[in-house]
Scaffold this active site. Structure first.
Site, PDB file in Angstrom:
ATOM      1  N   HIS A  94      -2.631   7.926   6.195  1.00  0.00           N
ATOM      2  CA  HIS A  94      -2.884   6.608   5.622  1.00  0.00           C
ATOM      3  C   HIS A  94      -4.293   6.168   6.026  1.00  0.00           C
ATOM      4  O   HIS A  94      -5.057   5.695   5.203  1.00  0.00           O
ATOM      5  CB  HIS A  94      -1.827   5.613   6.100  1.00  0.00           C
ATOM      6  N   CYS A 141       0.803  -1.225   0.000  1.00  0.00           N
ATOM      7  CA  CYS A 141       0.000   0.000   0.000  1.00  0.00           C
ATOM      8  C   CYS A 141       0.834   1.273   0.000  1.00  0.00           C
ATOM      9  O   CYS A 141       0.284   2.367  -0.043  1.00  0.00           O
ATOM     10  CB  CYS A 141      -0.951  -0.011   1.195  1.00  0.00           C
ATOM     11  N   HIS A 184      -9.919   1.795   0.521  1.00  0.00           N
ATOM     12  CA  HIS A 184      -8.463   1.676   0.443  1.00  0.00           C
ATOM     13  C   HIS A 184      -8.063   1.174  -0.934  1.00  0.00           C
ATOM     14  O   HIS A 184      -8.286   0.024  -1.281  1.00  0.00           O
ATOM     15  CB  HIS A 184      -7.980   0.726   1.539  1.00  0.00           C
ATOM     16  N   PHE A 186       2.079  -3.480   3.922  1.00  0.00           N
ATOM     17  CA  PHE A 186       2.439  -4.781   4.479  1.00  0.00           C
ATOM     18  C   PHE A 186       3.921  -5.054   4.186  1.00  0.00           C
ATOM     19  O   PHE A 186       4.425  -4.745   3.109  1.00  0.00           O
ATOM     20  CB  PHE A 186       1.600  -5.889   3.841  1.00  0.00           C
ATOM     21  N   LYS A 236      -9.740   7.930   2.602  1.00  0.00           N
ATOM     22  CA  LYS A 236     -10.184   6.537   2.488  1.00  0.00           C
ATOM     23  C   LYS A 236     -11.571   6.347   3.103  1.00  0.00           C
ATOM     24  O   LYS A 236     -12.234   5.343   2.826  1.00  0.00           O
ATOM     25  CB  LYS A 236      -9.178   5.599   3.155  1.00  0.00           C
ATOM     26  N   GLU A 271      -0.746   5.256  13.723  1.00  0.00           N
ATOM     27  CA  GLU A 271      -0.488   6.463  12.939  1.00  0.00           C
ATOM     28  C   GLU A 271      -0.723   7.716  13.777  1.00  0.00           C
ATOM     29  O   GLU A 271       0.052   8.676  13.711  1.00  0.00           O
ATOM     30  CB  GLU A 271      -1.356   6.491  11.678  1.00  0.00           C
TER      31      GLU A 271
END
Length: 414
Positions: A305, A165, A342, A401, A337, A316
């Site tokens: 994010h 991502c 996402h 990831f 998002k 975050e």
């Protein structure tokens, strides 16, 4: 030797809330959700039966029927967004530039998943002869960069970055350094993704990473809200055209914003969980500010994010507080998002477009569906309504990831 300045001259976007930059921007400011029931296949029985799908986009009309059949959907989105960005930059068909010094880094976190699923089914049903001769070039992640370069005759640096991502934002950051180093004058950069597919939804569902709020899709993505229960998968693309200031000014380009800093890091912690307190993203943010040679107090906006998962939003938030201290609580932080879902490898490209539009127009989009505050997520998330903000410096963060972190700083051009 004075460092080259890198400016943005074109923007392109395809998303669940619009198929070009202006329609996306209008929808985001209105707080409009692009999330709904999955229509691409029967998702009955899946943990998550909702998604942010691209709607009403006739890619064959743009690419041509023959070429469209030779490209996976993630490449379709990359082409549409790149075409828009290059048109705004006045660089359609590389007119008036040295094509050997114009490159492409348009990346995807997963690549041609649509093709992979289709061809594996065909292999199982028909045997080896049932597999298309185009299956390999259609599925490989680098084909978005490769085809955009072919389409627009761009012969400079060309590759893709696969960091889940964070792929789209890493692509912008690395393209920035290409220009700073003098390896290119112009770069087309960003991310694209098309993974609203059975395997993707099943896999992320098994991880329990996805929202199960299937009865209320428009309110399912709720970053930083106490009742968040996972992210909503989405598709689309976000692309920038960036170039050296000298090159842009020489050809009379309209400069939209400037890239002033880029940071990246690895958590080296866990394959799916971010490091505690967002230690990795903290270092990426600090690196971006170090390269920009700007104080933390200069920050005006963060496009987070903000995935709507329990762990991401918590870490975050912690990372922003650790880096910026009290300034973190005074700075608007929003997650688009909440409206798009996402977009995985496309997220960094699309959210960079949002940062630049916020700088250009002095307004930041909201985090919608924010109704129940989480005491552990206690920043200003611009809840539910867009807000006028004098944005001179915007930070975009993305995490992937594998522990991949990226941060890019966009500034008002002066």
């Amino acid at each position: 030797m004075m460092q080259k300045r890198v400016v943005v001259t074109g923007l392109g976007a395809v998303s669940p809330v619009g198929n070009d930059v202006e329609s996306c921007w209008k929808s985001l400011l209105a707080g409009k959700s692009g999330i709904g029931p999955v229509t691409k296949f029967d998702a009955t029985g899946y943990r998550c039966m909702i998604a942010g799908e691209v709607k009403g986009l006739d890619t064959e009309a743009i690419i041509g029927p023959k070429e469209a059949k030779r490209l996976d959907l993630f490449c379709h989105y990359a082409v549409v967004a790149s075409d828009e960005a290059l048109a705004q930059a006045g660089l359609t068909e590389a007119q008036g530039i040295d094509e050997t010094r114009a490159g492409v880094i348009v990346s995807s976190g997963i690549g041609g998943l649509t093709t992979i699923e289709e061809q594996i089914r065909s292999l199982a049903e028909k045997g080896p002869r049932g597999v298309s001769a185009m299956s390999i070039p259609m599925m490989i992640s680098n084909m978005a960069s490769g085809y955009v370069a072919i389409r627009h005759h761009l012969k400079g640096p060309n590759f893709c970055i696969v960091t889940a991502c964070a792929s789209g934002l890493h692509s912008i950051g690395e393209a920035y350094w290409m220009i700073v180093r003098g390896d290119a004058d112009v770069m087309v950069c960003g991310g694209t993704e098309a993974v609203v597919e059975p395997f993707s939804l099943a896999g992320f569902g098994s991880l329990k990473a996805l929202s199960a709020n299937n009865d209320d899709p428009e309110h399912a993505s709720r970053p930083f809200d106490k009742d968040r229960d996972g992210f909503v998968p989405a598709e689309g693309a976000g692309v920038l055209v960036i170039e050296s200031e000298e090159h842009a000014k020489k050809r009379g380009a309209n400069i939209l914003a400037e890239i002033v800093g880029y940071g990246l890091s690895a958590d080296a912690y866990h394959i799916t969980h971010p490091a505690e307190n967002g230690e990795g993203i903290q270092r990426a943010i600090k690196m971006a500010f170090q390269h920009a040679n700007l104080p933390y107090d200069a920050l005006d906006y963060v496009n987070a994010h903000g995935t709507s998962t329990k762990l991401n939003d918590l870490t975050e938030t912690a990372s922003l507080k650790m880096v910026f201290g009290e300034k973190a609580k005074q700075t608007p932080v929003s997650s688009t998002k909440s409206m798009t879902g996402h977009m995985l490898g496309a997220a960094g490209g699309f959210e960079s477009v949002v940062c630049i539009k916020s700088i250009m127009h002095g307004i930041v989009p909201p985090t919608i569906n924010y109704t129940t505050p989480d005491p552990d997520c206690d920043l200003d998330y611009v809840p539910n309504e867009a807000r006028e903000v004098d944005v001179r410096l915007a930070l975009n963060n993305n995490l992937g990831f594998g522990g991949h972190n990226a941060s890019v700083l966009f500034a008002r051009y002066q």
